[in-house]
Every structure is written in C-alpha cells, then in structure tokens.
Design a protein around this motif. Sequence first.
Motif, PDB file in Angstrom:
ATOM      1  N   ILE A   1     -16.181  48.153  15.701  1.00 39.48           N
ATOM      2  CA  ILE A   1     -16.218  47.748  14.295  1.00 39.48           C
ATOM      3  C   ILE A   1     -15.246  46.621  13.971  1.00 39.48           C
ATOM      4  CG2 ILE A   1     -17.078  49.993  13.537  1.00 39.48           C
ATOM      5  CD1 ILE A   1     -14.223  50.622  12.529  1.00 39.48           C
ATOM      6  N   GLY A   2     -14.530  46.141  14.969  1.00 43.06           N
ATOM      7  CA  GLY A   2     -13.683  44.971  14.758  1.00 43.06           C
ATOM      8  C   GLY A   2     -12.226  45.237  14.436  1.00 43.06           C
ATOM      9  N   LEU A   3     -11.798  46.473  14.541  1.00 41.96           N
ATOM     10  CA  LEU A   3     -10.384  46.756  14.294  1.00 41.96           C
ATOM     11  C   LEU A   3      -9.517  46.383  15.493  1.00 41.96           C
ATOM     12  CD1 LEU A   3     -10.442  50.181  12.418  1.00 41.96           C
ATOM     13  CD2 LEU A   3     -10.077  47.905  11.476  1.00 41.96           C
ATOM     14  N   LEU A   4     -10.069  46.511  16.664  1.00 47.06           N
ATOM     15  CA  LEU A   4      -9.368  46.132  17.892  1.00 47.06           C
ATOM     16  C   LEU A   4     -10.153  45.024  18.577  1.00 47.06           C
ATOM     17  CD1 LEU A   4      -8.405  49.607  19.416  1.00 47.06           C
ATOM     18  CD2 LEU A   4      -6.861  47.902  18.465  1.00 47.06           C
ATOM     19  N   ASN A   5      -9.871  43.817  18.197  1.00 44.70           N
ATOM     20  CA  ASN A   5     -10.583  42.688  18.799  1.00 44.70           C
ATOM     21  C   ASN A   5      -9.966  42.311  20.137  1.00 44.70           C
ATOM     22  OD1 ASN A   5     -12.378  42.468  16.728  1.00 44.70           O
ATOM     23  ND2 ASN A   5     -11.275  40.836  15.679  1.00 44.70           N
ATOM     24  N   GLU A   6     -10.831  41.952  21.032  1.00 42.55           N
ATOM     25  CA  GLU A   6     -10.434  41.373  22.314  1.00 42.55           C
ATOM     26  C   GLU A   6      -9.393  42.189  23.069  1.00 42.55           C
ATOM     27  OE1 GLU A   6      -9.560  37.199  21.826  1.00 42.55           O
ATOM     28  OE2 GLU A   6     -11.053  37.032  20.250  1.00 42.55           O
ATOM     29  N   VAL A   7      -9.685  43.455  23.293  1.00 39.37           N
ATOM     30  CA  VAL A   7      -8.819  44.247  24.162  1.00 39.37           C
ATOM     31  C   VAL A   7      -8.947  43.651  25.560  1.00 39.37           C
ATOM     32  CG1 VAL A   7      -8.453  46.513  25.216  1.00 39.37           C
ATOM     33  CG2 VAL A   7      -9.045  46.352  22.789  1.00 39.37           C
TER      34      VAL A   7
ATOM     35  N   ASN B   1      -7.630  47.114  29.539  1.00 45.75           N
ATOM     36  CA  ASN B   1      -6.234  47.078  29.944  1.00 45.75           C
ATOM     37  C   ASN B   1      -5.407  46.725  28.708  1.00 45.75           C
ATOM     38  OD1 ASN B   1      -3.912  47.049  31.466  1.00 45.75           O
ATOM     39  ND2 ASN B   1      -4.225  44.972  32.214  1.00 45.75           N
ATOM     40  N   TYR B   2      -5.141  47.731  27.875  1.00 48.42           N
ATOM     41  CA  TYR B   2      -4.475  47.515  26.598  1.00 48.42           C
ATOM     42  C   TYR B   2      -3.095  46.912  26.806  1.00 48.42           C
ATOM     43  CZ  TYR B   2      -8.133  50.364  24.492  1.00 48.42           C
ATOM     44  OH  TYR B   2      -9.349  50.854  24.062  1.00 48.42           O
ATOM     45  N   ASP B   3      -2.841  45.826  26.087  1.00 47.04           N
ATOM     46  CA  ASP B   3      -1.546  45.169  26.162  1.00 47.04           C
ATOM     47  C   ASP B   3      -0.689  45.554  24.952  1.00 47.04           C
ATOM     48  OD1 ASP B   3      -2.800  43.775  24.100  1.00 47.04           O
ATOM     49  OD2 ASP B   3      -2.711  41.827  25.101  1.00 47.04           O
ATOM     50  N   GLU B   4       0.487  44.966  24.850  1.00 46.79           N
ATOM     51  CA  GLU B   4       1.414  45.294  23.765  1.00 46.79           C
ATOM     52  C   GLU B   4       0.806  44.994  22.395  1.00 46.79           C
ATOM     53  OE1 GLU B   4       5.882  44.040  22.236  1.00 46.79           O
ATOM     54  OE2 GLU B   4       5.338  43.680  24.327  1.00 46.79           O
ATOM     55  N   GLU B   5       0.109  43.878  22.277  1.00 41.82           N
ATOM     56  CA  GLU B   5      -0.514  43.510  20.998  1.00 41.82           C
ATOM     57  C   GLU B   5      -1.576  44.527  20.590  1.00 41.82           C
ATOM     58  OE1 GLU B   5      -1.112  41.659  17.494  1.00 41.82           O
ATOM     59  OE2 GLU B   5       0.459  41.174  18.917  1.00 41.82           O
TER      60      GLU B   5
END
Length: 127
Positions: free
Chosen positions: A23-29, A38-42
């Motif tokens: 839905i666009g809350l987490l763009n470009e993980v 691979n979730y980064d700090e951002e």
Amino acid sequence: MTIAEVSKKYDLTTDTLRYYERIGLLNEVPRTESGIRNYDEESCKRIEFIKCMRGAGVEIEVLIEYMSLFEKGKSTVKARKKLLEEQREKLLEKQKNINETVDRLNYKISLYEEIEAGKRKDFTEEL
C-alpha cells in the motif's frame, strides 16, 4: 535484516510488513541479489514510525497520505505538518475521553472498596 527478523523485532507479522509495502507505506525495501527483502536502517525507522502511529490509532489512509507527501520532499513540509497537527488534535480528544473514563472507573472502584470495607451502608446500585 530479513523479513522474519524485522517481524520479530517489531512484533508485526510478515503479512503486515508485506501489506505495508503493497500500500506504499514501506517503499523500496532493499533486496538481495536473489530478491529477498533486506531491511535497512531507513526501512526500520519507517516501521517504527508506522507502528507508533498505528498504536495510537492513526488511520492507515492518513499514514499513506503522509508517506506519499514525505516521498515528495521538502515542498510538502507544510502539508505534512498540517496532517500531523490534525492527528494530534484527534489523539488529544481521544486522550481526554480516556482520562474521563479512567476517572469514572476510579470513582466506581473506590465505591466498591468502601462497600467491601464496610464503610458504606447506604449502597444503591448505579451505573
């Protein structure tokens, strides 16, 4: 961090994390070469923000709008601020209602404590 690690760290299901992406809350993980998240700090900062806002009752639609504005950069600062101010007002109203309810519960509990202690003989049941 993998999706499983992030899920455990933030106490969110992997389905919820995927939904937030969709839905666009987490763009470009970020992803590995093989396509694994691979979730980064951002990404983790965003998750913390989303979890905090959702925990307070901020609606998904508001968060989507906020994140969309955030992605557009500095030109949306006023709009983002306004959105957050509106949410703060809603939360302050909820807080007021919760405080009133807690006060009422405290009153009722104190009545029952007086009854149990034999300090009240004139007990009449009330809501």
